[in-house]
Design a protein around this motif. Sequence first.
Motif, PDB file in Angstrom:
ATOM      1  N   GLY A  47     -21.012  22.966  21.304  1.00 22.31           N
ATOM      2  CA  GLY A  47     -22.106  23.940  21.124  1.00 22.31           C
ATOM      3  C   GLY A  47     -21.576  25.338  21.364  1.00 22.31           C
ATOM      4  N   ALA A  48     -20.424  25.646  20.685  1.00 22.87           N
ATOM      5  CA  ALA A  48     -19.630  26.824  21.049  1.00 22.87           C
ATOM      6  C   ALA A  48     -19.932  28.089  20.264  1.00 22.87           C
ATOM      7  CB  ALA A  48     -18.151  26.485  20.852  1.00 22.87           C
ATOM      8  N   THR A  50     -22.982  29.917  19.498  1.00 22.88           N
ATOM      9  CA  THR A  50     -24.023  30.900  19.801  1.00 22.88           C
ATOM     10  C   THR A  50     -24.444  30.737  21.273  1.00 22.88           C
ATOM     11  OG1 THR A  50     -25.763  29.360  19.069  1.00 22.88           O
ATOM     12  CG2 THR A  50     -25.021  30.967  17.446  1.00 22.88           C
ATOM     13  N   GLY A  53     -23.102  28.678  24.956  1.00 19.18           N
ATOM     14  CA  GLY A  53     -21.834  28.029  24.603  1.00 19.18           C
ATOM     15  C   GLY A  53     -20.802  29.040  24.125  1.00 19.18           C
ATOM     16  N   GLU A  74     -22.779  24.669  12.037  1.00 20.41           N
ATOM     17  CA  GLU A  74     -23.192  25.928  11.415  1.00 20.41           C
ATOM     18  C   GLU A  74     -23.046  25.875   9.904  1.00 20.41           C
ATOM     19  OE1 GLU A  74     -24.622  28.276  13.083  1.00 20.41           O
ATOM     20  OE2 GLU A  74     -24.157  27.636  15.130  1.00 20.41           O
ATOM     21  N   PHE A 112     -23.147  14.900  17.692  1.00 27.81           N
ATOM     22  CA  PHE A 112     -23.711  13.608  18.128  1.00 27.81           C
ATOM     23  C   PHE A 112     -23.029  12.430  17.425  1.00 27.81           C
ATOM     24  CE2 PHE A 112     -27.647  16.405  18.541  1.00 27.81           C
ATOM     25  CZ  PHE A 112     -27.545  16.541  19.917  1.00 27.81           C
ATOM     26  N   SER A 137     -23.132  22.411  25.671  1.00 23.09           N
ATOM     27  CA  SER A 137     -24.180  23.427  25.489  1.00 23.09           C
ATOM     28  C   SER A 137     -24.906  23.258  24.156  1.00 23.09           C
ATOM     29  CB  SER A 137     -23.550  24.826  25.586  1.00 23.09           C
ATOM     30  OG  SER A 137     -24.532  25.827  25.556  1.00 23.09           O
ATOM     31  N   SER A 223     -29.040  23.779  32.042  1.00 20.48           N
ATOM     32  CA  SER A 223     -30.429  23.383  32.181  1.00 20.48           C
ATOM     33  C   SER A 223     -31.298  24.600  32.460  1.00 20.48           C
ATOM     34  CB  SER A 223     -30.556  22.359  33.323  1.00 20.48           C
ATOM     35  OG  SER A 223     -31.859  21.820  33.373  1.00 20.48           O
ATOM     36  N   ASN A 269     -29.610  27.938  34.194  1.00 17.59           N
ATOM     37  CA  ASN A 269     -29.436  29.310  33.717  1.00 17.59           C
ATOM     38  C   ASN A 269     -30.771  30.033  33.591  1.00 17.59           C
ATOM     39  OD1 ASN A 269     -26.890  28.277  33.491  1.00 17.59           O
ATOM     40  ND2 ASN A 269     -26.754  28.441  31.268  1.00 17.59           N
ATOM     41  N   LYS A 270     -30.653  31.317  33.329  1.00 20.23           N
ATOM     42  CA  LYS A 270     -31.830  32.197  33.196  1.00 20.23           C
ATOM     43  C   LYS A 270     -32.455  32.066  31.803  1.00 20.23           C
ATOM     44  CE  LYS A 270     -32.398  37.254  33.092  1.00 20.23           C
ATOM     45  NZ  LYS A 270     -32.386  37.903  31.778  1.00 20.23           N
ATOM     46  N   GLN A 275     -31.701  31.322  19.747  1.00 24.53           N
ATOM     47  CA  GLN A 275     -32.416  30.644  18.663  1.00 24.53           C
ATOM     48  C   GLN A 275     -33.236  29.486  19.227  1.00 24.53           C
ATOM     49  OE1 GLN A 275     -30.208  30.095  14.846  1.00 24.53           O
ATOM     50  NE2 GLN A 275     -28.532  31.006  15.991  1.00 24.53           N
ATOM     51  N   SER A 277     -34.599  29.150  22.379  1.00 24.56           N
ATOM     52  CA  SER A 277     -35.766  29.489  23.207  1.00 24.56           C
ATOM     53  C   SER A 277     -36.880  30.173  22.420  1.00 24.56           C
ATOM     54  CB  SER A 277     -35.351  30.347  24.409  1.00 24.56           C
ATOM     55  OG  SER A 277     -34.908  31.607  23.986  1.00 24.56           O
TER      56      SER A 277
END
Length: 396
Positions: A47-48, A50, A53, A74, A112, A137, A223, A269-270, A275, A277
């Motif tokens: 998940g590198a 964006t 990641g 992507e 996956f 990520s 998380s 994380n905060k 994309q 959230s």
Amino acid sequence: MIIEPKMRGFICLTSHPKGCEQNVVNQINYVKSKGAIDGPKKVLVIGASTGFGLASRITSAFGSNASTIGVFFEKPPQPGKPGSPGWYNTAAFEKQAKQAGLYAKSINGDAFSNEVKQKTIDLIKADLGQIDLVIYSLASPVRTNPKTGITHRSVLKPIGNSFTNKTVDFHTGIVSNITIEPCTPEDIENTVAVMGGEDWDLWIEELKKENLLAPNAITVAYSYIGPALTEAVYRKGTIGRAKDHLESTAATITDKLKDIGGKAYVSVNKALVTQASSAIPVIPLYISLLYKVMKAEGIHEGCIEQIQRLFQARLYTGSAVPTDAEGRIRIDDLEMREDVQSKVAELWKQADTDTLPNIGDLKGYKNDFLNLFGFSVDKVDYLVDVNENVDIEGLV
Ligand code: NAI
């Protein structure tokens, strides 16, 4: 071509190569400005491309000179049609890494799947030997389980009762009430199957089986917890169940890594505009109020500030990694500060379409959203023709 933002709902259909490149360069400069980290040397980021990641890949490479392999999903560009932002981010990252003499290769496909896992294993065997940090990520709405062939779709719903609260359409600034109906038991199962820890566990199991994890290797997944305001739709909702599962998977993985002295962590994380959230109801309103408060306090952070701090002040300090009572790393400490949360809760009561432009940072939200796609980035001239056909040099 000249590329402009084309919005549809929560997403932007276009992205700008130069803007994405500038975002990556800015993140690299930030990491360099914070000094060297005595951190990992061979890193796999799943998940590198964006969000958190990408920030993890940049921090590994430019904070601690690590060789990195990035896995992501992507869309490549086609003539006349821009690729997705993660494509351009990765192209820019690899260009900068190469200039700095750093190894960087990438795999674009479904993380996956067995195929992408095998491809990654082959690449590590051929080029790096063993990995000392695996970042997990992924944020995805769908996962096909490679063992069962079943495709699971995650949902963002409350559990038990329907949930009504305010939300904002951040494009128009209109604040309205939204009611989300409760999920079914299958919704919970499906969301856990997509965003829980099963796939993280599979990755680590495969890497371990092939002897690709170095002694004392660590793995970190991300998380979120958040405040009472959002818990019905987040932490106590379907996605929260998936995060519970992810967090308990850390213990399962740590057990499996005991013989090599390895350990799995979850970092909380905060809340940030990414994309992933932007698609969650209620969260964008919370984020725009949170940004206003945190910026006023001088404690606002983006993905790169968060991850740089995770590496420098939590994971690689030279002493034990500090965790909460549940064993989680917390870099949401500033977001969750009591004074910050009580101010946000107060503003929440006042928030409506008229007040939000003043009491919230809707402008900052929108700007960050555009930035995700390489738009509205300082120092980029959007009136100049750009070549949309950008290659990722180290794509395998
Ligand atoms: P993002 O949407 O910016 O990044 C997701 C990454 O996953 C991208 O690199 C994308 O290419 C990759 N990806 C998605 N599906 C894939 C697939 N099938 N195969 C390979 N790659 C795939 O997301 P963000 O926000 O950085 O999220 C990452 C993690 O951080 C998630 O677990 C999320 O829950 C967590 N998190 C996010 C917060 C936020 O406010 N955005 C807060 C705290 C945690």
